[in-house]
Design a protein around this motif. Sequence first.
Motif: not given
Length: 539
Positions: A96-99, A205-210, A529-534
């Motif tokens: 993961n990112e930490t390792i 990220i490591n965590g629940a992105l709510n 977190l994802i970004s789409y073009e419209l």
Amino acid sequence: MKIKTSVRRLNYIALAALACVVILASPGFPKETKKVAVLPFVINTQEDLTFLKKGIFDMLSSRINYMDEVEVLTREDLENRLKGSATELSMAQGVNETIAKKIGAFLNVDYVLFGSLTLFGNSMSLDVNMIDSKNNTPALTFFRQANEMGAVIPELDEITAEINYKVFGRETHAFKPQQSAQQNVLTARQGPVSPLGQFETLLTINGALNGMAIGDLDGDKKNEIVIIYDRTIEIFKTQANGRLQSVQKIEEDVPIMKLIGVDVADINHNGRSEIFITRFSSSSKQVKSFVIEYTGTGYIKQNETFPWYFKVVKDAKGTEALYGQLTGKEGPYVPKSVFKVEWDNQTYIQGMTLRTPGEFSIMSLTSGDVLNKEATNFVFTDQKGRLVIFNESGRKIWESDKGYGGSNIYYKFPKVVHEFTEANFNYFQPRNLVFDLGGDGKTELFVIHNKEDANYLLPSTRSFKKGSIDIFSMNEMGLTPDEHLPKRLPGQITCIDIGDHDNDGTVEFLVAMIKRSGSKLTSAPRSMLISYELIQMVE
């Protein structure tokens, strides 16, 4: 004689200094070589595809290596340097990112690249991460899916080209930076193609992105992104190279409170959008929301708390309004009062009452001319997953079949059934959005549709491994979702928003998603977190 010798020496020194200046100023002067470690990819498949690890390494290495500027450690060098180290053992448990940062420090490299490839049937899923091991910057992450295994090579080709541009400033034929706002206007679509076009992963990220929201938080006419995950509120700004830079973190300081919602809007009209954080305690059944605002030097959490659920509602034209909801201890779907929140030059106060149906929660509320009848209506998702449209008098005027929304954030309270007290679970529903895709005055409704693994048969448990963004629009059949348009994703979608996150003059569609739910015993949730073009819809 001594004078002539001194002059001669001064001439030599001057010539030497001039030579140094010329060499240093020369475009051919060698730059500091950036070193990269490409770790073995995890291959998830039932077949033995060990050869694929070698192929992926060779492909990534050959495309990132560049003259004397970028050097990728060879496979042999990587294996020899890691052999017998504690780092090698940690890699066996997954990276993961930490390792990855620890491995980067151990190897003394500038960047570490790692990832996984999952093959299932004729489909493939690719997850790639690029970590800056010497600087505290967010990981550069990529996620790709395709319905054919042959897509692995072209997708990796695009990813490495984007890494070359965003990390090393080197543009290749496979990746072109975003065009200017005038050149990158919403593209017209022909036929049944989703208006959510190409995407990029902004953050992992490591965590629940709510939750997440976008807006101009510091008054510089450029947007920031604010997210909530676990007990953390974090604010990001998009840099010129497209990567997110963390601006500030704020940790929740009340252990029993849970962060369940984040919204942004300039309600006090000072040119800076405030951050409205909704939080509640499942043990005390209290709602104690608060506001964060930029003060010129940083983002400060205000001392005053509010016993309200907050929700910012944007109509199709982008006009913002803040609503609040008071509830008792019977759960969020039994509202005491729903109202517009106003600013009175000192604090936030209850304004005009919003009439709602008997069962209602503000957390999924949106508003607009959804039925295209030149009338403003309100939309929310009830606790059974039905989309409900109601008018300003609070009367229901349309209702969908159930199955939309989906969340694992709940409000637990006791309920008496046949003289027995049992636990009752009310699950909050995620945000809905309205937007005019065609610029023709007709409003589309964007809805989160998560697929629950057990089909909601277990009242105290929710598990989601896939979801989609469904798009409703009015046609001759009424308000219906276009079956060709859903954008399906391999995880639980927790939040959506629309805004110009990279400040290029064109709005994007942002999606927060829990890609891996994790386990209390083995691993933390993994979110993106994802970004789409419209893409503009043209009939």
